[in-house]
Design an enzyme around this catalytic site. Structure first.
Site, mmCIF file in Angstrom:
data_model
loop_
_atom_site.group_PDB
_atom_site.id
_atom_site.type_symbol
_atom_site.label_atom_id
_atom_site.label_comp_id
_atom_site.label_asym_id
_atom_site.label_seq_id
_atom_site.Cartn_x
_atom_site.Cartn_y
_atom_site.Cartn_z
ATOM 1 N N SER A 1 0.847 -1.187 0.000
ATOM 2 C CA SER A 1 0.000 0.000 0.000
ATOM 3 C C SER A 1 0.891 1.249 0.000
ATOM 4 O O SER A 1 1.671 1.452 -0.919
ATOM 5 C CB SER A 1 -0.958 -0.035 1.185
ATOM 6 O OG SER A 1 -2.001 0.888 1.014
ATOM 7 N N ASP B 1 -9.816 -3.400 -5.763
ATOM 8 C CA ASP B 1 -9.278 -2.533 -4.717
ATOM 9 C C ASP B 1 -9.773 -1.108 -4.940
ATOM 10 O O ASP B 1 -9.608 -0.541 -6.023
ATOM 11 C CB ASP B 1 -7.747 -2.575 -4.760
ATOM 12 C CG ASP B 1 -7.097 -1.907 -3.562
ATOM 13 O OD1 ASP B 1 -7.779 -1.178 -2.826
ATOM 14 O OD2 ASP B 1 -5.891 -2.124 -3.366
ATOM 15 N N HIS C 1 -8.491 -4.562 -1.401
ATOM 16 C CA HIS C 1 -7.210 -4.045 -0.921
ATOM 17 C C HIS C 1 -6.473 -5.060 -0.051
ATOM 18 O O HIS C 1 -5.240 -5.107 -0.052
ATOM 19 C CB HIS C 1 -7.458 -2.760 -0.125
ATOM 20 C CG HIS C 1 -6.219 -1.995 0.185
ATOM 21 N ND1 HIS C 1 -5.425 -1.438 -0.793
ATOM 22 C CD2 HIS C 1 -5.625 -1.687 1.368
ATOM 23 C CE1 HIS C 1 -4.400 -0.808 -0.229
ATOM 24 N NE2 HIS C 1 -4.504 -0.949 1.079
#
Length: 715
Positions: free
Chosen positions: A564, A650, A685
């Site tokens: 991320s 995501d 995600h």
């Protein structure tokens, strides 16, 4: 010897697209890789998956071996330690062969029953009732995530939300626990989670705007068949809305926060149709949160804040208390300390629990209100101490406001996680459960330690080093260097079963606690964000250099990993120091940061301006971000092997970022090293759902790491 695949990397077509801001023009040739409904985009992602699969096929045997190791060390049929809430003990079960947990409860024996039922992994408890079997809910879906599970105070109603796509938009449903009836009431596209009023007649939930920002709180009247009532709406796109309640259950709370500013609203839980009131007005740059406490028989709001007092900003936060009927009448309770970052204060009827961070480690201190005359002083808080140098402690499942003991969670890098009951008066601790690790695991076979690297500007960077005993005798060793460094997020000591598969093969695991995280307090965060963001990247590079200079490893044996915002770190590091690593693993990487933060129509962009700066309106921020944003800075360099992992659904970091980054890397890299992209086509995600699928994914990643560190050499 690695058998080379004859499958070639997919070549993405180039469609020049100009992005013009502040007089600067950037030509983006891969921006077309944005529409996940476009068959050509999907075909490109699938072709990259085939390419990645073909070039990692030699690791298939190792992957299966690692999966088997994780599985063999895990007690698949297990249950959590029950936590008391009202008339019931609540817990979760897992069963061998099933992907998801089963949520259960059983009745307490009596009002004074505070000893949790004995953990019986393979048998039901007396009076056991299944609240929700996620395996049943997940049937027919490639992806499943439980967004929230909330039982009303009287124990008669269940609200739960599910996501079967991965886009974090949840379907909220309600179940009558007396009859087992699932109500027809269904609310789609919620933010996940729900909060009950004390009379169990009303549920509060949130919805999101077009940018996936939770912005509105609604009240739903159970079974009434009436339209839901909009209770609160936040129009400012910089602010995220949250909903909850105090531990005492006396107040419902709405929290509104940007990255640097917050405001809390409260409402008596027995007045659910009333109006929420602000505890303290919103002031730009001031953050605070609120808890309810009863001290000496009087009701107070406990306010953790970073406001200015006597001309000094409480950068590491301080705590005030104020009467609930006049929150403006605040007085200092715990003063600001530049060496200690206050994170929270939890209030129970008989205790106050202070959570804070000191010397890059999380700590707990407890004040016992019993026997105290009036407001406790700072000296009345006593730290909960543990033997290990590197450890984490925190509250571990204490839903009741009235409880004779406090439940504490404890973890280190080498000791399985423990759950303890603490008798505050005597200090006695009762071990409720230690995370089972099958196969004869012995913590004495492993070592954890702290070292400090020095950044170019002289800043000392804490490193947590974990290894199997004896590896230090064989230096330099294969090494994985992990980093994050954003959002004031701290990566604290914690145990991992899957990590053992790496440690047992001689790989040293190192966490670099770089600036931008929160390990060393608010200063640490402030010096790794906006116009100081490059400190995050150079800290990581300096940490890697330290590990090489001190003989821990060599560039040929070191792999870097981050996900991320940590994926942004990986992209920046690949551009800054490709020669330091023999592999870079980037999960759901935020590598097209400037493009995303320039577009306020994308999910969460405006909220992110306080973290990264606002390049859309500020030319200085634009210029600064352009110097480090990984995608724009990919050039003709000898990049190391890179593995990028992303998910099609995501909504936090769009798959587009990894796809564009990989296309540009494959085009421009001057080395023969492989750049691989793996896209989960039915996930969000957090990647794939289901524990066995997740173990398979972890095994895929670890096998690649082991190959790139040289700890494993394929036949």
């Amino acid at each position: 010897m690695i058998v080379k695949s004859d499958v070639a990397a997919p070549v993405a077509k180039k469609v020049p697209s100009e992005r013009v801001h502040h007089g600067d023009t950037f030509v983006d040739e891969y921006e077309w890789l944005r529409d996940k409904e476009d068959p050509e985009v999907v075909a490109y992602l699938e072709a990259q998956n085939v390419f990645t699969e073909s070039h990692t096929a030699q690791l298939d045997g190792l992957r299966k071996q690692i999966f088997g190791e994780i599985k063999s060390r895990t007690q698949e049929t297990d249950m959590s330690v029950p936590s008391r809430r009202g008339r019931y003990w609540y817990y979760a079960r897992t069963e061998e062969g099933k992907q998801y947990a089963i949520r259960c409860r059983c009745p307490i024996a009596a009002d004074d029953d505070w000893t949790p039922p004995e953990i019986v992994a393979d048998a039901t408890l007396t009076g056991e009732e299944v609240l929700l079997d996620a395996n049943v809910e997940a049937e027919g879906h490639d992806f499943f995530s439980l967004g929230g599970l909330s039982v009303s105070d009287d124990g008669d109603w269940l609200a739960y939300s599910t996501d079967t796509v991965g886009d974090e938009r949840y379907l909220l449903r309600f179940k009558n626990l007396r009859t087992g009836e699932l109500l027809d009431d269904q609310i789609a596209d919620t933010a996940g989670g729900a909060v009950w009023s004390s009379d169990a007649q009303h549920v509060f939930y949130q919805t999101v705007d077009a940018a996936w920002r939770p912005d509105t709180v609604w009240r739903h009247d159970i079974g009434a068949g009436t339209d839901d009532v909009k209770v609160f709406h936040e129009p400012d796109e910089r602010y995220w809305v949250g909903m909850g309640s105090t531990r005492s259950d006396k107040y419902l709370m709405i929290g509104v926060g940007s990255k640097i500013t917050s405001e809390c609203y409260v409402l008596a839980a027995d007045d659910p149709t009333g109006e929420f009131r602000s505890v303290a007005p919103r002031v730009e740059g001031v953050e605070y949160n609120v808890e309810h406490a009863v001290i000496g028989g009087d009701d107070y709001f406990v306010i953790v804040h970073n406001d200015i007092r006597d001309g000094v900003k409480a950068e590491n936060f301080a705590i005030d208390i104020a009467p609930v009927d006049d929150p403006s009448d605040r007085r200092e309770f715990i003063a600001h300390d530049p060496e200690r970052r206050i994170e929270d204060l939890d209030a129970f009827r008989d205790y106050l629990v202070l959570s804070y961070r000191y010397a890059a480690l999380p700590k707990l201190a407890i004040a016992d209100l019993r026997g105290l005359d009036g407001i406790p002083a700072p000296a009345d808080f006593h730290e909960v101490e543990f033997d290990q140098e590197l450890s984490s402690s925190g509250l571990g499942g204490n839903p009741e406001w009235v409880t004779p003991k406090l439940r504490i969670g404890y973890a280190s890098f080498i000791e399985p996680t423990e759950l303890l009951d603490l008798d505050v008066a005597t200090g006695d601790r009762t071990l409720l459960k230690r995370q089972p690790v099958l196969g004869g695991y012995d913590p004495a076979d492993y070592v954890q330690s702290r070292e400090w690297a020095t950044a170019a500007d002289g800043t000392k960077i804490p490193l947590s080093i974990v290894r199997r005993k004896g590896v230090d005798d064989n230096r330099p060793a294969p090494l994985l260097l992990y980093g994050y460094g954003s959002y004031e997020t701290s990566i604290d000591p914690g145990f991992s079963v899957s990590r053992l598969s790496m440690l047992d093969r001689g790989v040293v695991f190192v966490l670099a606690h770089i600036r931008g995280g929160g390990e060393m307090g608010r200063y640490w965060y402030d010096n790794g964000k906006t116009l100081t963001k490059k400190n995050t990247f150079t800290d990581f590079v300096d940490a890697a250099g330290y590990l090489v200079d001190t003989g821990w490893t060599t560039p040929k044996q070191m792999v870097a990993e981050g996900g991320s915002a940590g994926g942004l770190l990986m992209g920046a590091v690949a551009n800054l120091a490709p020669e330091l690593f023999n592999g870079i693993l980037a999960s759901v990487p935020f590598v097209d940061a400037l493009t995303s933060i320039l577009d306020p129509s994308l999910p969460l962009t405006v909220i992110e301006w306080d973290e990264w700066g606002d390049p859309l309106h500020d030319p200085d921020v634009y210029a600064y971000m352009k110097t480090y944003s990984p995608y724009e800075n990919v050039g003709a360099k000898p990049y190391p092997p890179i593995l990028a992992l992303t998910s099609l659904n995501d909504t936090r970091v769009l798959f587009t970022e990894a796809a564009k980054w990989v296309a540009r890397l494959q085009e421009l890299s001057t080395s023969d090293n492989l750049v691989l992209l793996k896209t989960e086509m039915s996930a969000g995600h957090g990647g794939v759902s289901g524990r066995y699928k997740q173990w398979e994914e972890v095994a895929f990643e670890l096998a690649w790491i082991l190959q790139q560190t040289g700890a494993y050499v394929p036949d």
